[in-house]
Structure formats: structure tokens, C-alpha cells
Design a protein around this motif. Sequence first.
Motif, PDB file in Angstrom:
ATOM      1  N   ASP A   1      -6.810  -1.293  10.542  1.00  0.00           N
ATOM      2  CA  ASP A   1      -5.467  -1.640   9.850  1.00  0.00           C
ATOM      3  C   ASP A   1      -5.459  -2.968   9.278  1.00  0.00           C
ATOM      4  OD1 ASP A   1      -2.843  -2.208   8.994  1.00  0.00           O
ATOM      5  OD2 ASP A   1      -1.891  -1.789  10.809  1.00  0.00           O
ATOM      6  N   ILE A   2      -5.800  -2.966   7.745  1.00  0.00           N
ATOM      7  CA  ILE A   2      -5.927  -4.368   7.378  1.00  0.00           C
ATOM      8  C   ILE A   2      -4.620  -5.068   7.040  1.00  0.00           C
ATOM      9  CG2 ILE A   2      -8.035  -3.274   6.113  1.00  0.00           C
ATOM     10  CD1 ILE A   2      -6.283  -3.584   3.599  1.00  0.00           C
ATOM     11  N   VAL A   3      -3.691  -4.486   7.349  1.00  0.00           N
ATOM     12  CA  VAL A   3      -2.282  -5.482   7.511  1.00  0.00           C
ATOM     13  C   VAL A   3      -2.326  -6.251   8.630  1.00  0.00           C
ATOM     14  CG1 VAL A   3       0.202  -5.281   7.470  1.00  0.00           C
ATOM     15  CG2 VAL A   3      -1.008  -3.676   6.182  1.00  0.00           C
TER      16      VAL A   3
ATOM     17  N   GLY B   1      -2.652   9.697   6.390  1.00  0.00           N
ATOM     18  CA  GLY B   1      -1.908   8.931   7.095  1.00  0.00           C
ATOM     19  C   GLY B   1      -1.180   7.705   6.659  1.00  0.00           C
ATOM     20  N   GLN B   2      -1.238   6.715   7.701  1.00  0.00           N
ATOM     21  CA  GLN B   2      -0.531   5.367   7.453  1.00  0.00           C
ATOM     22  C   GLN B   2      -1.163   4.643   6.351  1.00  0.00           C
ATOM     23  OE1 GLN B   2      -0.818   2.054  10.454  1.00  0.00           O
ATOM     24  NE2 GLN B   2       1.405   1.810  10.359  1.00  0.00           N
ATOM     25  N   PRO B   3      -0.477   4.057   5.337  1.00  0.00           N
ATOM     26  CA  PRO B   3      -1.021   3.338   4.343  1.00  0.00           C
ATOM     27  C   PRO B   3      -1.238   1.836   4.860  1.00  0.00           C
ATOM     28  CG  PRO B   3       1.491   3.322   4.108  1.00  0.00           C
ATOM     29  CD  PRO B   3       1.036   4.487   4.991  1.00  0.00           C
ATOM     30  N   GLY B   4      -2.440   1.399   4.249  1.00  0.00           N
ATOM     31  CA  GLY B   4      -3.010   0.023   4.678  1.00  0.00           C
ATOM     32  C   GLY B   4      -4.059   0.116   5.748  1.00  0.00           C
TER      33      GLY B   4
ATOM     34  N   TYR C   1       0.872  -1.193  -0.014  1.00  0.00           N
ATOM     35  CA  TYR C   1       0.237   0.067  -0.184  1.00  0.00           C
ATOM     36  C   TYR C   1       0.944   1.457   0.094  1.00  0.00           C
ATOM     37  CZ  TYR C   1      -3.321  -3.622   1.449  1.00  0.00           C
ATOM     38  OH  TYR C   1      -4.080  -4.755   1.613  1.00  0.00           O
ATOM     39  N   SER C   2       2.037   1.181   0.416  1.00  0.00           N
ATOM     40  CA  SER C   2       3.049   2.353   0.624  1.00  0.00           C
ATOM     41  C   SER C   2       3.715   2.601  -0.690  1.00  0.00           C
ATOM     42  CB  SER C   2       3.768   1.873   1.861  1.00  0.00           C
ATOM     43  OG  SER C   2       4.887   3.297   1.948  1.00  0.00           O
ATOM     44  N   ARG C   3       2.732   2.668  -1.705  1.00  0.00           N
ATOM     45  CA  ARG C   3       3.295   3.020  -3.231  1.00  0.00           C
ATOM     46  C   ARG C   3       2.388   4.123  -3.703  1.00  0.00           C
ATOM     47  NH1 ARG C   3       2.941  -1.806  -6.601  1.00  0.00           N
ATOM     48  NH2 ARG C   3       1.273  -2.204  -5.373  1.00  0.00           N
ATOM     49  N   PRO C   4       2.996   4.610  -4.865  1.00  0.00           N
ATOM     50  CA  PRO C   4       1.968   5.497  -5.660  1.00  0.00           C
ATOM     51  C   PRO C   4       0.841   4.755  -5.793  1.00  0.00           C
ATOM     52  CG  PRO C   4       4.298   5.642  -6.651  1.00  0.00           C
ATOM     53  CD  PRO C   4       4.198   4.256  -5.556  1.00  0.00           C
ATOM     54  N   THR C   5      -0.548   5.580  -5.520  1.00  0.00           N
ATOM     55  CA  THR C   5      -1.696   5.362  -5.779  1.00  0.00           C
ATOM     56  C   THR C   5      -2.149   4.702  -7.159  1.00  0.00           C
ATOM     57  OG1 THR C   5      -2.323   7.056  -4.149  1.00  0.00           O
ATOM     58  CG2 THR C   5      -4.191   5.925  -5.178  1.00  0.00           C
TER      59      THR C   5
ATOM     60  N   TYR D   1      -8.862  -8.209   5.690  1.00  0.00           N
ATOM     61  CA  TYR D   1      -7.688  -7.969   4.759  1.00  0.00           C
ATOM     62  C   TYR D   1      -7.681  -8.291   3.404  1.00  0.00           C
ATOM     63  CZ  TYR D   1      -7.193 -12.994   5.495  1.00  0.00           C
ATOM     64  OH  TYR D   1      -7.506 -14.361   5.408  1.00  0.00           O
ATOM     65  N   ILE D   2      -6.497  -8.177   2.979  1.00  0.00           N
ATOM     66  CA  ILE D   2      -6.594  -8.304   1.350  1.00  0.00           C
ATOM     67  C   ILE D   2      -5.363  -9.216   1.049  1.00  0.00           C
ATOM     68  CG2 ILE D   2      -6.178  -7.363  -0.958  1.00  0.00           C
ATOM     69  CD1 ILE D   2      -7.254  -4.704  -0.113  1.00  0.00           C
TER      70      ILE D   2
END
Length: 180
Positions: free
Chosen positions: A132-134, A68-71, A14-18, A140-141
Motif C-alpha cells: 500500500d503505497i499510500v 482490489g484497493q486502489p493505491g 488512485y481511486s479515479r478512472p485509469t 510512495y509517490i
Amino acid sequence: MRKNRLQALPRRFYSRPTLEVAPDLLGKALIFKNFTGYITETEAYIGQDDEASHAARGITPRSKIMFGQPGLSYVYFIYGMYNCLNFVTEQDGAPGAVLIRGLYLPEMKLHLNGPGKLCRHLGITRAHNGIDIVTAKDFYIADKLHIPAFDTTPRIGISKAKDKPWRYVVTNTALTKFLP
DNA sequence: GAATAGATCCGC
DNA sequence: CGGATCTATTCA
């Protein structure tokens, strides 16, 4: 006993370009409580340079989660009766989210077209905002299917930035060929 | 406070 | 194409 848990996607996904995360989510398995579905349609929403985004005007009580936080999940209420499910992207501090617009439930052979219908069927509401789906165990995914073909189109239902081709849809042929 | 537009869906 | 239905944000 319950089925073995699939491997949840890590935060770095998730911590990448949308604009990378949104198409990469196609074909992934979304697990929410006792539902499992394949993501068939997504849209990318960013921040600056995206007038259609909730984050376009900066941080507000509603949009701050996009910064905020990705994920994390981002669920908002719209048109007085619908909830929409997103997942936060980009590095912490930078705004971004992916709207989940389509989900296929193989057990029921049911294709949920549209973010409002999808949330209504699964029972997703604002109570599920900011999860937080991580790390969550029932939300989750997971990496499940490889979708070889998708279409790119402008986003649906917006009045600004209609030219940005940031909607991603699994093609019909890929749907019938890969989904059980 | 009031006004307004809204990342939707359904029915006519 | 309009109505439902309520809220986040903006403007005064």
C-alpha cells in the motif's frame, strides 16, 4: 538524519478512472527505499474492453489485485526475467492499473527507459507486490513537478488492443526543461 | 499435465 | 529479427 519525507499522494488520487491517473502520474516523484525518480512514461490498463489487460479475462490469482484497493502496487514477472511495476487504480472492485515504463533519477542523471530495466535497477521484484503505497514509508509517490507537455501513443509490446492510445510519455523538450 | 503466449531487453 | 528464460493461464 534522513531527508524530510515528501507528502504521499492520497488514496483518492488512485481511486479515479485509469485514463486520468496514468497521465497524471507523469512528473510525479516515485520514492522507493533510497531512490527518488521522476515518472516519465506510463501506460493505462483497464479490465473489460481492454483485451491487453491482465484483468481482461476476469479475476485470476495474478489479476485479482487489479480488482482490489486502489493505491496498491502490482508487480508481475514477465518473459522469464523481468519484473514490471504498476499501481492499482479505480474504485475498489473495479479493475485497473498503471504500468510505470520510464523513470528519471536526477541524482545519477540516469533515465531508465522500460519497465523491466526500471525494476531491475531499483531492485523491485514480486516481493513488492501488494504494498500500500499510500501508507508505506519507503515506497510512495509524491507530487513534485508539473509536466506541461506529454505525448499520447499506443501501448508497447502488446498484441491486442493495439489501437488504444493509452501510453503517456513526457516530451523530450519537457524532459530537458524541467528535469534537474 | 502439456501447450502457449507473454504489458521485455539485448545483441546481431 | 531471434534468443534468453520462466510462469500464469488455458486447454485437454
